[in-house]
Write an enzyme that holds these catalytic residues in place. Structure first.
Site, PDB file in Angstrom:
ATOM      1  NE  ARG A 149      -1.262   2.415   2.934  1.00 25.26           N
ATOM      2  CZ  ARG A 149      -0.704   3.508   3.447  1.00 25.26           C
ATOM      3  NH1 ARG A 149      -0.573   4.601   2.738  1.00 25.26           N
ATOM      4  NH2 ARG A 149      -0.243   3.481   4.687  1.00 25.26           N
ATOM      5  CG  HIS A 199       2.500   4.401   9.087  1.00 24.18           C
ATOM      6  ND1 HIS A 199       2.206   3.366   8.227  1.00 24.18           N
ATOM      7  CD2 HIS A 199       2.982   5.407   8.318  1.00 24.18           C
ATOM      8  CE1 HIS A 199       2.486   3.743   6.977  1.00 24.18           C
ATOM      9  NE2 HIS A 199       2.957   4.984   7.009  1.00 24.18           N
ATOM     10  CG  HIS A 238       7.297   7.313   6.387  1.00 25.13           C
ATOM     11  ND1 HIS A 238       7.221   7.373   5.018  1.00 25.13           N
ATOM     12  CD2 HIS A 238       6.082   6.885   6.796  1.00 25.13           C
ATOM     13  CE1 HIS A 238       6.017   7.002   4.622  1.00 25.13           C
ATOM     14  NE2 HIS A 238       5.293   6.698   5.681  1.00 25.13           N
ATOM     15  CB  CYS A 242      11.626  10.603   0.872  1.00 23.84           C
ATOM     16  SG  CYS A 242      11.136  12.297   1.205  1.00 23.84           S
TER      17      CYS A 242
HETATM   18 ZN    ZN Z   1       3.273   6.274   5.355  1.00 20.08          ZN
END
Ligand code: ZN
Length: 316
Positions: free
Chosen positions: A14, A211, A213, A244
Site C-alpha cells: 500500500r 507507522h 518513516h 522520499c
Molecule cells: Zn506512510
C-alpha cells in the site's frame, strides 16, 4: 502459532506502491504477499480502497484482498479514505480497516478535501456500517492519525490537537488509534512524549501501533523509543519501498528487513524468518526494475553465525 512479542504489519503493497510511479503487475503483488506471509509476517496492508483514477497503482486492491484471504492465519488490512472506501473494503472481506485522519487540517483538506469534523462524520458512518455485520464478520477499525509528528504544510502539530482527535476517533467508535509519522519528522523524544500522552488520553490498550518513516534516518531509533513506551505493532515496508521524492537516498517506510533484524537481536519475537524474508526482495527487484530498494541488512548481509550463536540481548 509461536509466541509473538512484536507484530510487524507489512505496508509496502500500500504505502510503498502508492508512492512510486511504476505499477506493479497483479501477479507480482500476489507473489509478494504470499511470500511474505510464508516468512511469518502476520499482517499485510494489501492496498487502499481509493478511486483508481487517483491511485492507479492500487487499482487491484479488491483482488488482492481476495487473494490474501486465502492465506491461512494472515490478517488482511486495507486503508480507506472515506465511507465509500470502507464499504468496498468490507465487501472485499478485509480483517482490518484503517482510516487516516490527518492531524493537520490543511493536509486533510489537500489530501481528502475534508475538515476534521467531516472526517469524524465519515468515521461514525463506517462504525454504523460495521455494526450491522454479524460479530464474526466485523473488521477491526483503526483511526490512524497521520502527520502526527508534524506536517510539511503546517509544520509542528500541537499535542493538544492530537489528543483531541484521538478522543474523537475513540468516541466515534474506532477500536483503536494509531500514530503515523507520515512526513518522517518524528524523533525519539517526541515519540516517547506523544505515545505517553495519547495512551493516557484513550487508554493503554487503545494505542498499540505506530507507522514510521525513515526519511531522516531515525526510523529504528524511533522504534526503540516506542518499544520503551509499550508499543507492540509497527508498520514497515520491504526494501523501504517508496522512498522520499525530497530526500534522495532516504527510504520510505522503515525497512521491514532491518526492523526484523533489530527486534531479533533484542530477543523480541516477530515470528518472521529473516533469512527467508531477504529472498522476497527478488520479487520486488524483478517486478520494479526502475525503483530503488533500501535496507542495510540486505546490503551488508546477516552477521556470521546468525541466528545460532549470535548474541541476542534484550534492550535493558
Ligand atoms: Zn506512510
Amino acid at each position: 502459532m509461536n509466541r509473538i512479542d512484536i507484530e510487524i504489519s507489512e505496508v509496502g503493497p500500500r504505502d510503498g506502491l502508492q508512492s512510486i510511479k511504476s505499477i506493479m503487475p497483479l501477479d507480482a503483488k500476489k507473489a509478494w504477499i504470499s511470500a511474505e506471509a510464508a516468512c511469518g509476517v502476520p499482517e499485510i496492508e494489501v492496498g487502499s480502497f481509493v478511486p483508481p483514477r487517483l491511485l492507479p497503482q492500487l487499482a487491484d486492491t479488491a483482488e488482492l484482498v481476495a487473494h490474501a484471504r486465502t492465506i491461512d492465519g494472515l490478517v488482511v488490512a486495507a486503508l480507506v479514505p472515506n465511507f465509500k472506501g470502507a464499504e468496498n473494503a468490507i465487501k472485499a472481506g478485509v480483517h482490518k480497516v484503517t482510516i487516516p485522519l490527518s492531524a493537520s487540517e490543511t493536509h486533510s483538506m489537500a489530501n481528502v478535501n475534508r475538515t476534521h469534523n467531516q472526517m469524524i462524520d465519515e468515521v461514525k458512518k463506517i462504525v454504523a456500517l460495521i455494526r450491522t455485520l454479524p460479530p464474526e464478520r466485523r473488521p477491526r477499525f483503526e483511526g490512524g492519525i497521520s502527520t502526527a509528528f508534524g506536517c510539511t504544510l503546517e509544520g509542528p502539530v500541537p499535542e493538544a490537537k492530537i489528543l483531541a482527535l484521538a478522543s474523537a476517533l475513540m468516541e466515534a467508535g474506532c477500536d483503536e488509534v494509531g500514530l503515523s509519522d507520515t512526513t518522517g519528522y518524528a524523533t525519539p523524544g517526541h515519540i516517547a512524549r506523544l505515545v505517553r500522552a495519547v495512551k493516557k488520553e484513550v487508554g493503554e490498550d487503545r494505542l498499540t501501533g505506530l507507522h514510521l518513516h525513515n526519511t531522516r534516518g531515525l526510523g529504528l531509533a524511533n522504534v526503540l523509543a516506542a518499544l520503551d513506551q509499550g508499543i507492540t505493532t509497527f508498520d514497515a515496508s520491504l526494501g523501504g519501498l517508496g522512498g522520499c521524492p525530497f530526500a534522495p537516498g532516504a527510504s520510505g517506510n522503515i525497512v521491514t528487513e532491518d526492523l526484523v533484524f533489530m527486534l531479533d537481536a533484542m530477543g523480541l519475537k516477530t515470528g518472521i524468518n529473516l533469512e527467508e524474508l531477504l529472498k522476497v526482495r527478488t520479487i520486488l527487484a524483478e517486478a520494479l526494475p526502475d525503483e530503488d530498494l533500501f535496507g542495510f541488512v540486505p546490503e551488508a548481509g546477516l552477521p556470521k553465525g546468525y541466528p545460532d550463536g549470535y548474541v541476542f540481548q534484550r534492550h535493558p
